[in-house]
Enzyme design. Structure first.
Site, PDB file in Angstrom:
ATOM      1  N   ARG A 245       0.766  -1.117  -0.088  1.00 18.90           N
ATOM      2  CA  ARG A 245      -0.066  -0.058  -0.082  1.00 18.90           C
ATOM      3  C   ARG A 245       0.879   1.281   0.049  1.00 18.90           C
ATOM      4  O   ARG A 245       1.663   1.287   0.616  1.00 18.90           O
ATOM      5  CB  ARG A 245      -0.938   0.013   1.164  1.00 18.90           C
ATOM      6  CG  ARG A 245      -1.534   1.356   1.673  1.00 18.90           C
ATOM      7  CD  ARG A 245      -2.873   1.273   2.540  1.00 18.90           C
ATOM      8  NE  ARG A 245      -3.954   0.573   2.246  1.00 18.90           N
ATOM      9  CZ  ARG A 245      -5.002   0.408   2.688  1.00 18.90           C
ATOM     10  NH1 ARG A 245      -5.143   1.139   3.729  1.00 18.90           N
ATOM     11  NH2 ARG A 245      -5.940  -0.260   2.177  1.00 18.90           N
TER      12      ARG A 245
ATOM     13  N   HIS B  59      -7.655   0.904  -6.125  1.00 21.70           N
ATOM     14  CA  HIS B  59      -7.850  -0.051  -4.990  1.00 21.70           C
ATOM     15  C   HIS B  59      -8.303  -1.481  -5.435  1.00 21.70           C
ATOM     16  O   HIS B  59      -9.575  -1.730  -5.110  1.00 21.70           O
ATOM     17  CB  HIS B  59      -8.545   0.287  -4.045  1.00 21.70           C
ATOM     18  CG  HIS B  59      -8.441   0.007  -2.479  1.00 21.70           C
ATOM     19  ND1 HIS B  59      -7.766  -1.244  -2.343  1.00 21.70           N
ATOM     20  CD2 HIS B  59      -9.075  -0.030  -1.160  1.00 21.70           C
ATOM     21  CE1 HIS B  59      -7.960  -1.522  -1.049  1.00 21.70           C
ATOM     22  NE2 HIS B  59      -8.764  -0.785  -0.163  1.00 21.70           N
TER      23      HIS B  59
ATOM     24  N   GLN C 140     -10.129  -4.118  -3.304  1.00 17.97           N
ATOM     25  CA  GLN C 140     -11.154  -3.669  -2.754  1.00 17.97           C
ATOM     26  C   GLN C 140     -12.240  -4.124  -3.856  1.00 17.97           C
ATOM     27  O   GLN C 140     -13.475  -4.457  -3.679  1.00 17.97           O
ATOM     28  CB  GLN C 140     -11.409  -2.025  -2.430  1.00 17.97           C
ATOM     29  CG  GLN C 140     -12.502  -1.793  -2.054  1.00 17.97           C
ATOM     30  CD  GLN C 140     -12.929  -2.243  -0.693  1.00 17.97           C
ATOM     31  OE1 GLN C 140     -12.131  -2.307   0.279  1.00 17.97           O
ATOM     32  NE2 GLN C 140     -13.992  -2.898  -0.557  1.00 17.97           N
TER      33      GLN C 140
ATOM     34  N   ASP D  46     -17.696   6.406  -0.290  1.00 15.94           N
ATOM     35  CA  ASP D  46     -16.304   6.529   0.129  1.00 15.94           C
ATOM     36  C   ASP D  46     -16.246   7.713   1.187  1.00 15.94           C
ATOM     37  O   ASP D  46     -17.047   8.645   0.832  1.00 15.94           O
ATOM     38  CB  ASP D  46     -15.157   6.150  -0.633  1.00 15.94           C
ATOM     39  CG  ASP D  46     -13.836   5.745  -0.264  1.00 15.94           C
ATOM     40  OD1 ASP D  46     -13.535   5.781   0.887  1.00 15.94           O
ATOM     41  OD2 ASP D  46     -12.570   6.043  -0.917  1.00 15.94           O
TER      42      ASP D  46
ATOM     43  N   CYS E  94     -16.392   0.934   1.414  1.00 14.15           N
ATOM     44  CA  CYS E  94     -15.207   0.054   1.441  1.00 14.15           C
ATOM     45  C   CYS E  94     -14.658   0.317   3.008  1.00 14.15           C
ATOM     46  O   CYS E  94     -13.898  -0.706   3.406  1.00 14.15           O
ATOM     47  CB  CYS E  94     -14.075   0.814   0.544  1.00 14.15           C
ATOM     48  SG  CYS E  94     -13.710   2.354   0.741  1.00 14.15           S
TER      49      CYS E  94
ATOM     50  N   ARG F 141     -13.213  -9.136   1.679  1.00 14.19           N
ATOM     51  CA  ARG F 141     -11.769  -8.880   1.251  1.00 14.19           C
ATOM     52  C   ARG F 141     -10.815 -10.176   1.443  1.00 14.19           C
ATOM     53  O   ARG F 141      -9.973 -10.215   0.817  1.00 14.19           O
ATOM     54  CB  ARG F 141     -11.142  -7.780   2.155  1.00 14.19           C
ATOM     55  CG  ARG F 141     -11.998  -6.284   2.123  1.00 14.19           C
ATOM     56  CD  ARG F 141     -11.652  -6.030   0.798  1.00 14.19           C
ATOM     57  NE  ARG F 141     -10.321  -5.847   0.433  1.00 14.19           N
ATOM     58  CZ  ARG F 141      -9.495  -4.729   0.819  1.00 14.19           C
ATOM     59  NH1 ARG F 141     -10.067  -3.684   1.703  1.00 14.19           N
ATOM     60  NH2 ARG F 141      -8.032  -4.666   0.928  1.00 14.19           N
TER      61      ARG F 141
HETATM   62  N1   CP Z   1     -11.120  -0.701   2.789  1.00 19.86           N
HETATM   63  C1   CP Z   1      -9.852  -0.849   3.360  1.00 19.86           C
HETATM   64  O1   CP Z   1      -8.740  -1.090   2.297  1.00 19.86           O
HETATM   65  O2   CP Z   1      -9.661  -0.547   4.576  1.00 19.86           O
HETATM   66  P1   CP Z   1      -8.333  -0.340   5.180  1.00 19.86           P
HETATM   67  O3   CP Z   1      -7.795   1.084   4.934  1.00 19.86           O
HETATM   68  O4   CP Z   1      -8.649  -0.588   6.697  1.00 19.86           O
HETATM   69  O5   CP Z   1      -7.439  -1.608   4.786  1.00 19.86           O
HETATM   70  N1  NVA Z   2     -10.358   6.386  -0.683  1.00 22.54           N
HETATM   71  C1  NVA Z   2      -9.893   6.110   0.585  1.00 22.54           C
HETATM   72  C2  NVA Z   2     -10.047   4.259   0.669  1.00 22.54           C
HETATM   73  C3  NVA Z   2      -9.605   3.890   2.009  1.00 22.54           C
HETATM   74  C4  NVA Z   2      -9.791   2.275   1.978  1.00 22.54           C
HETATM   75  C5  NVA Z   2      -8.446   6.269   0.752  1.00 22.54           C
HETATM   76  O1  NVA Z   2      -7.462   6.367  -0.017  1.00 22.54           O
HETATM   77  O2  NVA Z   2      -8.135   6.484   1.895  1.00 22.54           O
END
Ligand code: CP
Ligand code: NVA
Length: 307
Positions: free
Chosen positions: A104, A131, A134, A226, A266, A294
């Site tokens: 990430r 993502h 997701q 989101d 999400c 997930r």
């Molecule tokens: N939805 C998601 O990716 O959650 P986290 O940021 O907790 O991993």
């Molecule tokens: N759009 C959000 C998603 C988190 C899972 C972010 O990038 O923070």
């Protein structure tokens, strides 16, 4: 179907058959959870996080463990990455130790640089652009609810962000109609939309990007939202509050969707900002099934991806 790709950096790395194949395996793994599997026996998977995570971090750790492998969760602060070592050197070095890298990070370029230098599969666990893991769970959840995708419509309300991008591509691939209703100035990336439209032309899905939130939600099957400020955009949070307010998923807005519509997010969620508590905590919400998926979807992905 062509050969499975080395990496999963974007939803677009999988063709439609591969995507549906992962979803099918995810369903099987969900119903057979508890039966021991050895897909990753003797393998170690590095999980590198340059941003916070609850779901992705824990579900990947459990996924690797349940496939018989060893997860190695690492925050950037624990690595020389946090002191300026390049992502390319990090990818090259980790490849000498582990059998896959899940990361990430911020820009998609950081991910592609790492993947180019790595000899092992690399998985996008969220970037500023996409993502994709997701989106796998999102599609699994939609298919569980409706039994298929054809003739169904998902409406994403809010920021044209990483989650919106992966949903656009994923929905177009499987033939699920997709609308994105965004505040002016916060549209999804034009190249991603164009790619989703090109995919949709081949699958029969429709792709619509609009600022008309009422029109996009009316009669839809899935309402998805989101956060208004993603990770890394914290300094924009206040200015976004006012712009995004008309795009809140209120009880009144959700009531205009189809009678059997479901609500997805999400997570993490901000009740009272992008969604009313009565919606996300109400009977039409599937957000915790979505979060659970997930795990199943990522197990399926890793089982296919890691040699
Ligand atoms: N939805 C998601 O990716 O959650 P986290 O940021 O907790 O991993
Ligand atoms: N759009 C959000 C998603 C988190 C899972 C972010 O990038 O923070």
């Amino acid at each position: 179907m062509t050969g499975f790709p080395q990496d999963f950096l974007s939803v677009d790395d999988l063709d439609a058959d591969q995507l549906v194949g992962v979803l099918d395996l995810a369903d099987t793994l969900k119903t057979t959870r508890g039966s021991p599997r050895g897909d990753l026996a003797g393998r170690t998977v590095a999980l590198v996080f340059e941003k916070p995570s609850t779901r992705t971090r824990v579900s990947f750790q459990v996924a690797v463990t349940e496939l018989g492998g060893s997860p190695l969760a690492l925050s950037a602060a624990e690595l020389q990455l946090g002191r300026g070592e390049t992502v390319a050197d990090t990818g090259a070095v980790l490849s000498r130790y582990v059998h896959a890298i899940v990361i990430r990070t911020f820009g998609q370029d950081r991910l592609t640089h790492l993947a180019a230098a790595a000899d092992v599969p690399v998985v996008n666990a969220l970037t500023d652009t996409e993502h994709p893991c997701q989106a796998l769970a999102d599609l699994q959840t939609v298919r569980e609810e409706f039994g298929g995708f054809t003739g169904r419509r998902l409406t994403y309300v809010g920021d044209g962000n990483n989650v919106a991008h992966s949903l656009l591509l994923a929905a177009a691939k499987v033939g699920l109609d997709v609308d994105v209703a965004h505040p002016p100035g916060y549209a999804p990336d034009a190249d991603v939309v164009a790619r989703a439209e090109a995919i949709a032309a081949g699958t029969g899905a429709s792709v619509r990007v609009t600022t008309d939130v009422a029109g996009a939600v009316a009669g839809t099957d899935v309402v998805y939202t989101d956060v208004w400020a993603s990770m890394g955009q914290e300094d924009e949070a206040d200015e976004r509050l006012a712009v995004f307010r008309p795009y809140r998923v209120t009880q009144e807005l959700f009531a205009t969707a189809a009678d059997d519509a479901v609500f997805l997010h999400c997570l993490p969620a901000h009740r009272g900002e992008e969604v009313d508590a009565v919606v996300i905590d109400g009977p039409s919400a599937r957000v915790f099934d979505q979060a659970e998926n997930r795990l199943h979807a990522q197990k399926a992905l890793l089982a296919r991806l890691v040699p």
